[in-house]
Write an enzyme that holds these catalytic residues in place. Structure first.
Site, PDB file in Angstrom:
ATOM      1  CD  GLU A  34      24.210  54.963 127.027  1.00 13.29           C
ATOM      2  OE1 GLU A  34      25.086  55.309 126.198  1.00 13.29           O
ATOM      3  OE2 GLU A  34      23.419  54.032 126.827  1.00 13.29           O
ATOM      4  CG  HIS A  48      25.703  54.418 122.461  1.00  8.79           C
ATOM      5  ND1 HIS A  48      25.266  54.111 123.732  1.00  8.79           N
ATOM      6  CD2 HIS A  48      25.313  53.365 121.678  1.00  8.79           C
ATOM      7  CE1 HIS A  48      24.639  52.954 123.724  1.00  8.79           C
ATOM      8  NE2 HIS A  48      24.651  52.479 122.481  1.00  8.79           N
TER       9      HIS A  48
END
Length: 282
Positions: free
Chosen positions: A100, A156
């Site tokens: 990501e 995250h």
């Protein structure tokens, strides 16, 4: 009558000035953000509409190896003016084939990007790194707010390691302090900081939580999830006197785009399983 009109005009002008002299900042986990989502007109229209609310937006779960979707997003955000938004994006992050990026989009007429760096959390191939997706930290300046310079630390967190990763944000905070000689630091993102991932009995062990220098603006009772769950996964934490004093009271909330735009469950969940969390600085 003329005096009443003048008073009304002055009040309207004051309201516009208050908007102009403030910054709205958000963190938004857009589930599996990539080419498929940006190629869907309905979903991409709502994503652009949501992001247009913000002067700075952190986007997480960016699955876009060649930045094709990021390019499409910026084209849409800048369709009326090519300088409405600029961006800064991290390298692909992750311990295995699943990667990501962290993406920041920001309005250059409101803030300037001063610097950025990738936090070094250890040797990933050796298996002694701290974060699944180590923070990519940015430093902004703004002439319109009480705090003129501040850093944003994104995270995250991996759900299974949320407790350890949130605690380790304290080390990132110290690193930013030392590197940039600054106190005004915002930590934000999908920390997975709730429900089964971080329980009430575990909070006292988290340095970022037990240290009174940090203000947790999104409470444990908040719901940042689109589905029927009620979990405060997404958080905003601020440190530093000037940054804390710049926070507009009661402005830190999840933005329920489903209610705001009257969306059905299917459309809302297709946009994301998280609401953005936002805060306004004055």
């Amino acid at each position: 009558m003329r005096g009443a009109r003048l008073t009304g005009a002055l009040l309207a002008l004051a309201g516009l000035l208050q908007v102009a002299l403030s910054l709205r900042i958000a963190a938004f986990n857009i589930r599996t953000f990539g080419e498929t989502k940006m190629s869907n007109d309905t979903l991409s229209n709502y994503i652009v509409q949501i992001l247009n609310r913000y002067d700075i937006a952190l986007i997480q779960e960016v699955r876009d190896s060649h930045l094709t979707a990021v390019g499409k997003l910026l084209d849409r955000l800048n369709q009326d003016d090519p300088n409405t938004y600029h961006f800064v994006v991290s390298e692909p992050l992750g311990r295995n084939n699943y990667k990501e990026r962290y993406l920041f989009v920001f309005r250059p007429d409101q803030v300037s990007l001063l610097d950025s760096y990738q936090y070094n959390d250890g040797c990933e191939p050796c298996g002694n790194d701290t974060f699944s997706r180590e923070p990519a930290i940015v430093k902004f300046s703004s002439p319109f707010t009480q705090v003129k310079e501040f850093a944003i630390v994104p995270l995250h967190a991996a759900p299974s390691d949320a407790l350890a990763e949130i605690d380790s944000l304290y080390d990132v905070y110290l690193d930013v302090q030392q590197k940039w000689d600054m106190e005004d630091i915002m930590l934000m993102g999908d920390f997975n900081a709730g429900c089964s991932y971080v329980t009430s009995s575990q909070w006292p062990s988290i340095r970022l939580r037990r240290n009174p220098a940090f203000w947790w603006l999104i409470p444990d009772t908040a719901d940042t999830t689109v589905k029927s769950t009620h979990c405060a996964y997404d958080r905003i934490v601020v440190a530093g006197t000037l940054l804390q004093e710049a926070v507009v009271p009661d402005s830190a909330v999840p933005f329920d785009f489903q209610a705001a735009y009257g969306l059905n469950d299917q459309t809302a969940e297709a946009i994301s399983d998280h609401y953005p969390v936002e805060v306004t600085l004055m």
